[in-house]
Design an enzyme around this catalytic site. Structure first.
Site, PDB file in Angstrom:
ATOM      1  N   ASP B  29       0.847  -1.186   0.000  1.00 44.21           N
ATOM      2  CA  ASP B  29       0.000   0.000   0.000  1.00 44.21           C
ATOM      3  C   ASP B  29       0.892   1.248   0.000  1.00 44.21           C
ATOM      4  O   ASP B  29       1.197   1.813   1.043  1.00 44.21           O
ATOM      5  CB  ASP B  29      -0.907  -0.030   1.237  1.00 44.21           C
ATOM      6  CG  ASP B  29      -1.709   1.262   1.391  1.00 44.21           C
ATOM      7  OD1 ASP B  29      -1.793   2.041   0.405  1.00 44.21           O
ATOM      8  OD2 ASP B  29      -2.244   1.482   2.494  1.00 44.21           O
ATOM      9  N   GLU B  82      26.515  12.260  -0.614  1.00 46.39           N
ATOM     10  CA  GLU B  82      26.884  10.852  -0.493  1.00 46.39           C
ATOM     11  C   GLU B  82      26.693  10.161  -1.837  1.00 46.39           C
ATOM     12  O   GLU B  82      26.768   8.946  -1.926  1.00 46.39           O
ATOM     13  CB  GLU B  82      26.075  10.168   0.603  1.00 46.39           C
ATOM     14  CG  GLU B  82      24.582  10.273   0.415  1.00 46.39           C
ATOM     15  CD  GLU B  82      23.858   9.299   1.326  1.00 46.39           C
ATOM     16  OE1 GLU B  82      23.962   9.474   2.538  1.00 46.39           O
ATOM     17  OE2 GLU B  82      23.230   8.370   0.803  1.00 46.39           O
ATOM     18  N   CYS B 114      23.744  12.791   5.543  1.00 45.79           N
ATOM     19  CA  CYS B 114      22.892  13.908   5.120  1.00 45.79           C
ATOM     20  C   CYS B 114      23.335  15.272   5.640  1.00 45.79           C
ATOM     21  O   CYS B 114      22.630  16.249   5.460  1.00 45.79           O
ATOM     22  CB  CYS B 114      21.457  13.646   5.547  1.00 45.79           C
ATOM     23  SG  CYS B 114      20.773  12.186   4.766  1.00 45.79           S
ATOM     24  N   ARG B 201      14.663   0.282  13.170  1.00 52.51           N
ATOM     25  CA  ARG B 201      14.160   1.133  14.257  1.00 52.51           C
ATOM     26  C   ARG B 201      15.270   1.962  14.892  1.00 52.51           C
ATOM     27  O   ARG B 201      15.028   3.014  15.472  1.00 52.51           O
ATOM     28  CB  ARG B 201      13.506   0.271  15.346  1.00 52.51           C
ATOM     29  CG  ARG B 201      12.254  -0.430  14.874  1.00 52.51           C
ATOM     30  CD  ARG B 201      11.335  -0.754  16.046  1.00 52.51           C
ATOM     31  NE  ARG B 201       9.958  -0.929  15.578  1.00 52.51           N
ATOM     32  CZ  ARG B 201       9.105   0.058  15.427  1.00 52.51           C
ATOM     33  NH1 ARG B 201       9.476   1.294  15.709  1.00 52.51           N
ATOM     34  NH2 ARG B 201       7.885  -0.163  15.000  1.00 52.51           N
ATOM     35  N   HIS B 236      16.623  18.543   9.647  1.00 57.56           N
ATOM     36  CA  HIS B 236      16.808  17.505   8.633  1.00 57.56           C
ATOM     37  C   HIS B 236      15.503  16.733   8.501  1.00 57.56           C
ATOM     38  O   HIS B 236      14.765  16.558   9.459  1.00 57.56           O
ATOM     39  CB  HIS B 236      17.969  16.570   8.976  1.00 57.56           C
ATOM     40  CG  HIS B 236      18.116  15.515   7.927  1.00 57.56           C
ATOM     41  ND1 HIS B 236      18.226  15.835   6.590  1.00 57.56           N
ATOM     42  CD2 HIS B 236      18.096  14.157   8.000  1.00 57.56           C
ATOM     43  CE1 HIS B 236      18.287  14.715   5.882  1.00 57.56           C
ATOM     44  NE2 HIS B 236      18.205  13.693   6.713  1.00 57.56           N
ATOM     45  N   LYS B 241       7.576  13.119   8.731  1.00 56.14           N
ATOM     46  CA  LYS B 241       7.162  12.803  10.096  1.00 56.14           C
ATOM     47  C   LYS B 241       8.206  13.181  11.146  1.00 56.14           C
ATOM     48  O   LYS B 241       7.880  13.800  12.160  1.00 56.14           O
ATOM     49  CB  LYS B 241       6.900  11.285  10.143  1.00 56.14           C
ATOM     50  CG  LYS B 241       6.113  10.783  11.309  1.00 56.14           C
ATOM     51  CD  LYS B 241       5.842   9.285  11.154  1.00 56.14           C
ATOM     52  CE  LYS B 241       7.149   8.481  11.161  1.00 56.14           C
ATOM     53  NZ  LYS B 241       6.939   7.022  11.071  1.00 56.14           N
ATOM     54  N   ASN B 268      13.322  12.957   0.292  1.00 52.48           N
ATOM     55  CA  ASN B 268      14.522  13.232   1.092  1.00 52.48           C
ATOM     56  C   ASN B 268      15.709  13.471   0.162  1.00 52.48           C
ATOM     57  O   ASN B 268      16.196  12.549  -0.482  1.00 52.48           O
ATOM     58  CB  ASN B 268      14.807  12.032   2.006  1.00 52.48           C
ATOM     59  CG  ASN B 268      16.047  12.228   2.860  1.00 52.48           C
ATOM     60  OD1 ASN B 268      16.619  13.326   2.903  1.00 52.48           O
ATOM     61  ND2 ASN B 268      16.457  11.174   3.550  1.00 52.48           N
TER      62      ASN B 268
END
Ligand SMILES: [Zn+2]
Lengths: 134, 350
Positions: B29, B82, B114, B201, B236, B241, B268
């Site tokens: 999804d 990078e 980043c 995580r 950043h 979210k 991103n």
């Protein structure tokens, strides 16, 4: 390696549209040349660096369907003759453009893009292409 | 001596792909995935674009806005990324040649996931502040890859922004910068490998959130400020979210981060992310606006900046180059097949 050396000498023209100008008659040369065919001996020593304007208009164009290797990813694509704002004719690819919107007189500007690469391990060639200038 | 931003330029490629199109291919999804990440589309470079061309476009916009600056007065060019096109052969020399800053200058490519772009800004601040160079250029740009089917494929995108750092006609004074850095293996890519790996995580709390909030709190303490003292904030943004949550944790309102949050619309851009967010803030800034900036680079570290926009921005020729909103307008949406072709994910014969 000889092609790397030759292309290295072309960098000012390919990155920055650097050409030359005959101070004797005002002719602009792009790609650069250090001899004026009009003035001949009278032009010797009077040829100086000249930066061709990065903005211009599409003078003529054609759509290429059968592309050389590197442009396989971009076909069909547009090759345009661009008349720069200072009157120089420059031929290059026109990118980031909708094919059905390309028209003679369309304002464009030069950007730096990848032109080609020698496979996955060789040198990458960068140079000017044109994009629409809104 | 006031050291800060003298000019800036920002560029994002024209192509976009939506998460539902990526999800359609992998049987997941995508739309829900995008919603969870707060990424509604991401930018995709044309096959003839890479970090060199993106950095050059941003740097040329930057120079177009300060026609009085002689590129020969640029003493340093740093490009943070990078996804440099060469493993050995600097991006920075090509960009420097394209803006006519060569040859009396120093240059190097930077890499810190980043935050390589903001690390370049710090290096330039040091060179300018010490009087070693008159101007320094710091660029953050990327054309990042996510492995096909991986969560990163929904976010990894392309774009970059360039900053001219100096002490004359400063449009945004950098009041202070500081960093928070540790050895944290949350995300990496080994030499020669096409796609990065990440610690799942592990990328959240001990990495992104810990480093950003630590650097931000150090800055609040050093400056005696709170979130309420700033007009805008940029964090950043690996997705939409994380920065939204970290901003709230630090006391910033959604209004303060609105201009600096571009990931929902372009994905991103890695080293380009904070430099692009700050560019969009500066596109809207007025004299006196105070801006709080904190980058994050995996591996891991955060650079924080406290910036004040000066009266000089009124004389600055911002309109000599397109504002970021205009650069990002009129995108071309592509399907996954075209995306795979553009990003070199299709195995071609030699
Ligand atoms: Zn002549």
């Amino acid at each position: 390696m000889s092609t790397v050396a030759r292309e290295w000498r072309e960098i000012p023209g390919r990155y920055n549209l650097e050409g030359t100008k005959c101070e004797n008659c005002g002719s602009i040369f792009f790609p650069a040349r250090d001899f004026c065919p009009k003035c001949r001996r009278a032009g010797i020593g009077k040829i100086s660096r000249y930066d061709v304007c990065r903005r211009g208009k599409v003078f003529s164009f054609s759509i290429v369907h059968d592309a050389p290797d590197f442009n396989n990813m971009l076909k069909p694509y547009v090759v345009a003759m661009v008349q720069t704002d200072d009157g120089v004719m420059v031929s290059a690819q026109l990118v980031d453009v909708d094919l059905d919107k390309v028209a003679i007189g369309m304002p464009v500007r030069a950007v730096l893009r990848k032109l080609s690469a020698d496979g996955a391990s060789g040198v990458i060639r960068y140079g000017y292409k044109f994009v629409p200038d809104e | 001596m006031d050291v800060g931003i003298v000019s800036y330029g920002a560029y994002v490629p024209r192509y976009r792909i939506k998460p539902e199109e990526i999800g359609r291919i992998w049987g997941v999804d995508g739309k829900g995935m995008g919603k969870g990440l707060m990424i509604y589309q991401k930018s995709v470079p044309s096959p003839d674009e890479d970090v060199v061309t993106i950095a050059t476009e941003a740097a040329r916009y930057m120079m177009d806005r300060v026609p009085e600056v002689d590129p020969k007065d640029i003493g340093a060019v740093y490009v943070g990324s990078e996804s440099h096109p060469y493993a050995v052969k600097p991006t920075a020399t090509i960009v420097a040649e394209a803006i006519r800053a060569t040859p009396a200058m120093t240059a190097a490519d930077m890499e810190f996931a980043c935050k390589a772009g903001t690390a370049g800004i710090q290096a330039c601040m040091g060179l300018v502040g010490s009087g070693m160079v008159r101007y320094g250029v710091a660029i953050g740009a990327d054309t990042s890859q996510g492995a096909p089917g991986d969560a990163l494929e929904y976010s990894a995108s392309a774009g970059g922004a360039a900053y001219l750092i100096g002490s004359e006609k400063v449009i945004a004074k950098i009041n202070k910068t500081l960093s928070f850095t540790t050895d944290t293996p949350d995300f990496w890519r080994r030499e020669g490998q096409p796609y990065p790996l990440h610690g799942g995580r592990f990328t959240g709390e001990p990495a992104y959130f810990r480093h950003i909030t630590s650097a931000a709190k150090m800055m609040f303490e050093a400056m005696g400020t709170t979130a309420a003292d700033y007009k805008y904030a940029v964090f950043h943004q690996p997705n939409g979210k994380f920065p939204t949550r970290v901003a709230a944790q630090l006391g910033f309102t959604p209004e303060q981060i609105e201009y600096g949050l571009l990931t929902p619309n372009i994905g991103n851009t890695y080293s380009g992310a904070v430099p692009l967010g700050l560019a969009n803030v500066l596109d809207h800034a007025e004299p006196g606006d105070r801006v709080f900036v904190t980058s994050y680079g995996s591996g891991a570290g955060s650079d924080a900046f406290d910036i004040t926009v000066t009266d000089e921005i009124l004389n600055y020729r911002r309109d000599n180059a397109p504002l970021l909103e205009k650069v990002m307008a009129d995108p071309v949406y592509i399907d996954y097949g075209t995306y795979a072709k553009f990003k070199g994910k299709i195995l071609m014969s030699e």
